[in-house]
Design an enzyme around this catalytic site. Structure first.
Site, short mmCIF file in Angstrom:
data_model
loop_
_atom_site.label_atom_id
_atom_site.label_comp_id
_atom_site.label_asym_id
_atom_site.label_seq_id
_atom_site.Cartn_x
_atom_site.Cartn_y
_atom_site.Cartn_z
N ASP A 2 -8.66 -18.22 -18.42
CA ASP A 2 -7.89 -17.51 -19.45
C ASP A 2 -8.80 -17.46 -20.68
O ASP A 2 -8.50 -18.01 -21.73
CB ASP A 2 -6.58 -18.27 -19.74
CG ASP A 2 -5.60 -17.44 -20.57
OD1 ASP A 2 -5.98 -16.32 -20.98
OD2 ASP A 2 -4.47 -17.91 -20.79
N GLU A 33 -8.63 -7.82 -19.29
CA GLU A 33 -8.24 -7.19 -20.55
C GLU A 33 -9.49 -6.95 -21.40
O GLU A 33 -10.04 -7.88 -21.98
CB GLU A 33 -7.27 -8.10 -21.30
CG GLU A 33 -6.06 -8.53 -20.50
CD GLU A 33 -5.45 -9.83 -21.03
OE1 GLU A 33 -5.13 -9.90 -22.22
OE2 GLU A 33 -5.29 -10.77 -20.23
N ARG A 49 -5.28 -13.74 -29.26
CA ARG A 49 -4.70 -14.67 -30.26
C ARG A 49 -5.38 -14.58 -31.63
O ARG A 49 -6.59 -14.38 -31.72
CB ARG A 49 -4.84 -16.10 -29.74
CG ARG A 49 -3.98 -16.35 -28.52
CD ARG A 49 -4.21 -17.70 -27.89
NE ARG A 49 -3.28 -17.87 -26.77
CZ ARG A 49 -3.46 -17.32 -25.57
NH1 ARG A 49 -4.53 -16.60 -25.31
NH2 ARG A 49 -2.55 -17.49 -24.62
N HIS A 54 -2.69 -4.62 -20.27
CA HIS A 54 -2.41 -5.94 -19.69
C HIS A 54 -1.88 -5.85 -18.25
O HIS A 54 -0.98 -6.61 -17.88
CB HIS A 54 -1.42 -6.69 -20.59
CG HIS A 54 -1.53 -8.18 -20.53
ND1 HIS A 54 -1.29 -8.91 -19.38
CD2 HIS A 54 -1.88 -9.08 -21.48
CE1 HIS A 54 -1.45 -10.18 -19.64
NE2 HIS A 54 -1.81 -10.32 -20.91
N HIS A 79 -0.97 -11.25 -28.98
CA HIS A 79 -0.68 -9.88 -28.53
C HIS A 79 0.22 -9.08 -29.48
O HIS A 79 1.15 -8.40 -29.06
CB HIS A 79 -0.06 -9.90 -27.14
CG HIS A 79 -1.00 -10.38 -26.05
ND1 HIS A 79 -2.37 -10.28 -26.13
CD2 HIS A 79 -0.75 -10.96 -24.84
CE1 HIS A 79 -2.92 -10.76 -25.03
NE2 HIS A 79 -1.97 -11.20 -24.23
#
Ligand code: GLA
Length: 395
Positions: free
Chosen positions: A294, A360, A122, A222, A147
């Site tokens: 996350d 990631e 982000r 991803h 992304h």
């Protein structure tokens, strides 16, 4: 469907012709001693995966190694569609989430298997400044840009080139040039991603990019893994290790606050392997903000080059994944937004919450707006280089 076998080495041909001759004369073993078959069997093949609405053909390439491992990649988004890895009994199963058809990939989906760019993760309020110029990006994640925007690298068509097979590896080269101001980012960005599958079951992803104007870049992959090989199984029993003493706490919109927080004594401590499920529902402010994990972890030894960043182990199947990278961070995302609305491959049901996890590798989220973070600026004349390796083992 067209299938062509390319880049099977001359040795492979030798093995085939030699063993054909030998079969007739029934002396197969002598030949296998003479011809080192192990050097011959990496290969790739391609087929048409589908067509976009404008008629553009999307190809699928499958890299195969000598061990029996296979990785399929499509030119749409450079996405890994299947990855077959052995379990402890030598059974090969698909361990990445994806779809059977192109039309599913082009519909909205959470970046299944995709290459991510120009900026993985982000950027706050969908904007950043470079040399006093403000660049506005598509806000495709609440107030933020996620992304690479609406039409990130996950949704563009990459040009694929099979590379000459090496003795113990086979590679696919993907290139894409993102035009100046595409999705709001300055500079014509020439990007190359090389996927290499080796005979020791490692999938290397090597990124390179150059620009003709000062810009920011943060590329990643991803894929959602489920090492059980069964997409109906949540990933909560996987044991994960992350080589990080610190992580980046986030605000309500998942933008890092700027703090580097010690993992010690928090649910974010994966320095010793523990199951994903152990603390995923802990009464913890950061866990609540992420709806689970996350977050970006601050990997140890940032100057060590490619080093072990994380591992994941599924005790039932025995599959063990090692992730190596030269990046400073890794976003560990536990598929919290999967909600059972998207169909599994092979018509087996749908992808339910937490049936896949992503590791990631990347620079930190929102780095263009956070000066304390390692820079993501790329200048003309410089080359962005980054490598991540996913190695599949059994325990
Ligand atoms: C990344 C983000 C997550 C989510 C997924 C896609 O991992 O960090 O918040 O957006 O992509 O659903």
């Amino acid at each position: 469907m067209r299938i062509s076998y390319k880049f099977v080495t001359i040795l492979a041909l030798l093995v085939v012709s030699a063993s054909a001759i030998q079969c007739k004369s029934d002396k197969k073993t002598e030949v296998s001693e003479e011809v080192p078959a192990v050097e011959a069997s990496t290969s790739s093949e391609n087929s048409v995966f589908g067509k976009l609405e404008d008629g553009t053909e999307i190809d699928q390439f499958t890299l195969k190694n000598n061990d029996g491992m296979e990785v399929s990649i499509i030119t749409y988004g450079g996405r890994i569609t299947t990855l077959k890895a052995p379990d402890k009994n030598g059974n090969y199963e698909d361990v990445v989430i994806g779809f059977d058809s192109l039309s599913q990939y082009t519909k909205s989906n959470p970046y299944f298997g995709a290459l991510i760019g120009r900026y993985g993760n982000r950027i706050a309020n969908g904007e950043f400044k470079l040399d006093n110029e403000t660049y506005k990006l598509p806000k495709n994640n609440g107030a933020n840009s996620l992304h690479g925007g609406e039409l990130g690298f996950d949704k563009v068509v990459w040009t694929a080139e099979e590379m000459p097979a090496e003795d113990h590896s086979t590679s696919l080269k993907l290139t894409y040039t993102s035009k100046d101001m595409e999705e709001g980012y300055p500079g014509n960005l020439k990007t190359t991603v090389i996927y290499t599958l080796t005979d020791d079951n490692a999938l290397e992803v090597a990124y390179e990019a150059t620009t003709d104007k000062k810009t920011v870049v943060n590329l990643t992959q991803h894929s959602y893994f489920n090492l059980s090989g069964d997409f109906n199984e949540p990933i909560l029993d996987h044991e994960v290790m992350i080589n990080a003493d610190e992580f980046l706490p986030v605000d309500e919109t998942l933008i890092p606050t700027g703090e580097l927080r010690k993992v010690a004594g928090t649910p974010f401590d994966f320095r010793e392997p523990k199951t994903v499920g152990q603390e995923i529902n802990a009464d913890n402010d950061q866990i609540k903000k992420g709806g689970g994990y996350d977050h970006c972890w601050v990997l140890n030894d940032p100057d060590a080059g490619e080093r072990l960043a994380a591992t994941a182990y599924d005790p039932k199947s025995g599959r063990f994944l090692e992730v190596y990278t030269d990046e400073p961070g890794i976003q560990f995302y536990t598929g919290n937004f999967l909600d059972g609305s998207l169909p599994q491959k092979g018509e087996n049901g749908t992808y339910a919450k937490r049936t896949g996890f992503c590791l990631e590798t990347q620079h930190y989220p929102d780095s263009p707006n956070q000066e304390e973070f390692p820079t993501t600026i790329l200048n003309p004349g410089e080359t962005y280089n980054s490598t991540t390796t996913f190695k599949f083992l059994v325990k």
